[in-house]
Design a protein around this motif. Structure first.
Motif, PDB file in Angstrom:
ATOM      1  N   ALA A   1      22.347  54.938  15.162  1.00 20.61           N
ATOM      2  CA  ALA A   1      22.573  54.693  16.588  1.00 20.61           C
ATOM      3  C   ALA A   1      22.700  53.205  16.896  1.00 20.61           C
ATOM      4  O   ALA A   1      23.356  52.818  17.866  1.00 20.61           O
ATOM      5  CB  ALA A   1      21.448  55.306  17.410  1.00 20.61           C
ATOM      6  N   GLN A   2      22.071  52.367  16.076  1.00 19.03           N
ATOM      7  CA  GLN A   2      22.116  50.930  16.294  1.00 19.03           C
ATOM      8  C   GLN A   2      23.350  50.281  15.693  1.00 19.03           C
ATOM      9  O   GLN A   2      23.711  49.165  16.084  1.00 19.03           O
ATOM     10  CB  GLN A   2      20.863  50.264  15.700  1.00 19.03           C
ATOM     11  N   LEU A   3      24.010  50.950  14.761  1.00 14.83           N
ATOM     12  CA  LEU A   3      25.095  50.315  14.021  1.00 14.83           C
ATOM     13  C   LEU A   3      26.469  50.924  14.241  1.00 14.83           C
ATOM     14  O   LEU A   3      27.477  50.255  14.010  1.00 14.83           O
ATOM     15  CB  LEU A   3      24.788  50.360  12.511  1.00 14.83           C
ATOM     16  N   LEU A   4      26.538  52.189  14.659  1.00 15.07           N
ATOM     17  CA  LEU A   4      27.812  52.898  14.678  1.00 15.07           C
ATOM     18  C   LEU A   4      28.312  53.175  16.093  1.00 15.07           C
ATOM     19  O   LEU A   4      27.514  53.412  17.005  1.00 15.07           O
ATOM     20  CB  LEU A   4      27.683  54.221  13.920  1.00 15.07           C
ATOM     21  N   ARG A   5      29.633  53.198  16.211  1.00 17.37           N
ATOM     22  CA  ARG A   5      30.246  53.653  17.444  1.00 17.37           C
ATOM     23  C   ARG A   5      30.182  55.175  17.493  1.00 17.37           C
ATOM     24  O   ARG A   5      29.734  55.820  16.543  1.00 17.37           O
ATOM     25  CB  ARG A   5      31.691  53.161  17.521  1.00 17.37           C
ATOM     26  N   PHE A   6      30.664  55.762  18.593  1.00 12.92           N
ATOM     27  CA  PHE A   6      30.387  57.174  18.850  1.00 12.92           C
ATOM     28  C   PHE A   6      30.906  58.109  17.759  1.00 12.92           C
ATOM     29  O   PHE A   6      30.138  58.912  17.217  1.00 12.92           O
ATOM     30  CB  PHE A   6      30.982  57.577  20.204  1.00 12.92           C
ATOM     31  N   ARG A   7      32.179  58.033  17.413  1.00  7.22           N
ATOM     32  CA  ARG A   7      32.729  58.995  16.449  1.00  7.22           C
ATOM     33  C   ARG A   7      32.100  58.868  15.066  1.00  7.22           C
ATOM     34  O   ARG A   7      31.711  59.889  14.474  1.00  7.22           O
ATOM     35  CB  ARG A   7      34.251  58.855  16.385  1.00  7.22           C
ATOM     36  N   PRO A   8      32.001  57.668  14.500  1.00  7.50           N
ATOM     37  CA  PRO A   8      31.299  57.562  13.215  1.00  7.50           C
ATOM     38  C   PRO A   8      29.842  58.017  13.313  1.00  7.50           C
ATOM     39  O   PRO A   8      29.297  58.572  12.356  1.00  7.50           O
ATOM     40  CB  PRO A   8      31.391  56.071  12.878  1.00  7.50           C
TER      41      PRO A   8
ATOM     42  N   ARG B   1      26.976  58.112  26.267  1.00  6.89           N
ATOM     43  CA  ARG B   1      26.806  57.537  27.603  1.00  6.89           C
ATOM     44  C   ARG B   1      27.078  56.034  27.633  1.00  6.89           C
ATOM     45  O   ARG B   1      27.107  55.436  28.692  1.00  6.89           O
ATOM     46  CB  ARG B   1      25.372  57.785  28.100  1.00  6.89           C
ATOM     47  N   GLN B   2      27.262  55.408  26.454  1.00  7.88           N
ATOM     48  CA  GLN B   2      27.541  53.986  26.391  1.00  7.88           C
ATOM     49  C   GLN B   2      28.968  53.730  26.876  1.00  7.88           C
ATOM     50  O   GLN B   2      29.933  54.030  26.189  1.00  7.88           O
ATOM     51  CB  GLN B   2      27.380  53.471  24.946  1.00  7.88           C
ATOM     52  N   ARG B   3      29.106  53.163  28.055  1.00 10.90           N
ATOM     53  CA  ARG B   3      30.428  52.946  28.643  1.00 10.90           C
ATOM     54  C   ARG B   3      31.226  51.901  27.882  1.00 10.90           C
ATOM     55  O   ARG B   3      32.455  51.900  27.921  1.00 10.90           O
ATOM     56  CB  ARG B   3      30.278  52.535  30.102  1.00 10.90           C
ATOM     57  N   SER B   4      30.563  50.999  27.178  1.00 13.21           N
ATOM     58  CA  SER B   4      31.282  49.968  26.439  1.00 13.21           C
ATOM     59  C   SER B   4      31.918  50.510  25.173  1.00 13.21           C
ATOM     60  O   SER B   4      32.823  49.898  24.614  1.00 13.21           O
ATOM     61  CB  SER B   4      30.336  48.817  26.073  1.00 13.21           C
ATOM     62  N   GLY B   5      31.445  51.674  24.691  1.00 17.13           N
ATOM     63  CA  GLY B   5      31.950  52.228  23.442  1.00 17.13           C
ATOM     64  C   GLY B   5      31.372  51.557  22.223  1.00 17.13           C
ATOM     65  O   GLY B   5      31.768  51.865  21.091  1.00 17.13           O
ATOM     66  N   LEU B   6      30.430  50.638  22.417  1.00 13.59           N
ATOM     67  CA  LEU B   6      29.804  49.922  21.313  1.00 13.59           C
ATOM     68  C   LEU B   6      28.354  50.351  21.175  1.00 13.59           C
ATOM     69  O   LEU B   6      27.734  50.810  22.136  1.00 13.59           O
ATOM     70  CB  LEU B   6      29.864  48.406  21.557  1.00 13.59           C
TER      71      LEU B   6
ATOM     72  N   LEU C   1      25.264  45.770  20.141  1.00 16.13           N
ATOM     73  CA  LEU C   1      26.496  45.041  20.395  1.00 16.13           C
ATOM     74  C   LEU C   1      26.792  44.944  21.884  1.00 16.13           C
ATOM     75  O   LEU C   1      27.316  43.938  22.357  1.00 16.13           O
ATOM     76  CB  LEU C   1      27.664  45.714  19.675  1.00 16.13           C
ATOM     77  N   SER C   2      26.471  45.993  22.645  1.00 16.38           N
ATOM     78  CA  SER C   2      26.652  45.936  24.095  1.00 16.38           C
ATOM     79  C   SER C   2      25.781  44.842  24.692  1.00 16.38           C
ATOM     80  O   SER C   2      26.222  44.060  25.541  1.00 16.38           O
ATOM     81  CB  SER C   2      26.306  47.285  24.727  1.00 16.38           C
ATOM     82  N   GLY C   3      24.525  44.780  24.234  1.00 14.63           N
ATOM     83  CA  GLY C   3      23.625  43.740  24.717  1.00 14.63           C
ATOM     84  C   GLY C   3      24.105  42.357  24.326  1.00 14.63           C
ATOM     85  O   GLY C   3      24.042  41.413  25.120  1.00 14.63           O
ATOM     86  N   ALA C   4      24.620  42.224  23.089  1.00 14.30           N
ATOM     87  CA  ALA C   4      25.123  40.928  22.631  1.00 14.30           C
ATOM     88  C   ALA C   4      26.350  40.510  23.430  1.00 14.30           C
ATOM     89  O   ALA C   4      26.531  39.332  23.751  1.00 14.30           O
ATOM     90  CB  ALA C   4      25.459  40.996  21.144  1.00 14.30           C
TER      91      ALA C   4
END
Length: 357
Positions: free
Chosen positions: A57-64, A110-115, A119-122
């Motif tokens: 959850a900390q490293l991958l985008r949604f599909r992976p 639910r992550q709107r950034s897709g990241l 990464l969203s926080g960064a």
């Protein structure tokens, strides 16, 4: 190592190649720990597979991440069933394990950034740092000083108050704009970032009413019924001290008169993003040695149940005490004295050092 730096940079930008590499490394780790759990379950029980879900959850985008979670759940259940039939507490453990995987996938969706969250926080932190850097006042000539202090609503790191600055070193002309975008904290941050980028590209090239008109036109082009802002723009010649202040719906600036007090400036105008051609009234003057200009946002002087005129009088007294304690750090002292509220607040002071004979 160049390849590691390339992979890290790719992951930070969320590229497909970097995601596939990370997914492959995680899959190798999951399969290795599954083999360990298969042979010696007590060394890596089902609880250990929860860790793989969290790491993914900390490293991958949604599909992976979906692929990763399915693999982890399948391997975890396989390791558990290898120890014997599912019954009693084992059924409950597997159910909780599957529920946790579903929750991880749901939260990622639910992550709107897709990241991924880090990464969203960064990304947000980088945008905030860029906003702050854009508002840094350039090094001023000898005898001139500037200081600012900002506090976001509720102590969050993002605010609707920001500043942009530009110094024409050849002409020795300084432009400063302090802006307060409608809203507060994180809610106002996106609009503030957009407007800051637009103003940052114009300031110095466009001055005075033309800059205010350009900012107004930019806001009118944005979607939404509540995209407006107040702003105060000062252009000052650092050779002569001559200045011009334009206020677009902003609280009035204050001018320090040595031996007297902070005097209210008379520049007035309509907020940006309301009308296509707002009427603005500028004020002009000369900042003499020993004098200073103070600009602030409404979060400094407005609060529930308090009239803004009373708030300005409070600021005049508070700023007088802060300034008489010494110019250095006066902006921070003023911000600290502002009663705790639910709005962003900012203070900017531009001063001219008193000459000694």
């Amino acid at each position: 190592m160049p390849w590691l730096r390339s992979l890290t940079d790719g992951w930070r930008s969320g590229t497909r190649r970097s995601q596939l590499v990370v997914l492959g490394l995680l899959a190798a780790g999951v399969l290795a720990t599954t083999a360990l759990s298969w042979e010696q379950y007590e060394l890596f029980p089902l609880a250990g597979f929860f860790l793989w879900q969290v790491i993914g959850a900390q490293l991958l985008r949604f599909r992976p991440l979906v692929i990763h979670v399915v693999l982890v759940v399948a391997c975890g259940i396989a390791a558990m069933t290898n120890q014997g039939p599912l019954a009693g507490y084992r059924i409950a453990a597997v159910a909780m394990f599957c529920l946790n995987g579903a929750l991880v996938v749901f939260m990622a969706g639910r992550q709107r950034s897709g990241l991924p969250s880090p990464l969203s926080g960064a990304l947000l932190a980088d945008l905030r740092d860029r906003l702050n850097a854009q508002g840094a006042v350039p090094v001023l000539p000898l005898g001139w000083h500037s200081q600012s202090a900002m506090q976001a609503a509720h102590g969050v790191g993002y605010a609707g108050d920001f500043m942009v600055a530009d110094l024409d070193e050849e002409q020795q002309v300084l432009d400063l704009v302090l802006v307060d975008v409608v809203g507060k904290g994180v809610k106002a941050a996106p609009s503030a970032l957009l407007l800051a980028g637009a103003l940052g590209g114009l300031i110095g090239t466009v001055r005075g009413e033309a800059l205010i008109e350009a900012a107004n036109a930019f806001l009118l082009r944005q979607d939404g019924d509540e995209t407006f802002a107040t702003a105060v723009h000062v252009t000052i010649c650092l050779r002569t001290g001559k200045y011009r202040i334009i206020s677009a719906g902003h609280p009035p600036a204050l001018r320090w008169e040595p031996g007297a007090d902070w005097v209210v400036d008379n520049a007035r105008g309509l907020a940006l993003g309301v009308l296509a051609h707002p009427e603005e009234h500028a004020s002009v003057g000369v900042l003499q040695p020993g004098q200073a200009l103070l600009f602030y946002t409404d979060g400094v002087v407005e609060s529930r149940g308090v009239d803004i005129d009373d708030g300005i009088r409070w600021l005049q007294e508070t700023a007088r005490r802060a300034w008489l304690r010494g110019p250095d750090g006066a902006a921070r002292r003023i911000i600290r004295d502002v009663p705790r509220g639910d709005d962003d607040r900012a203070v900017l002071i531009l001063s001219r050092e008193e000459t000694t004979t």
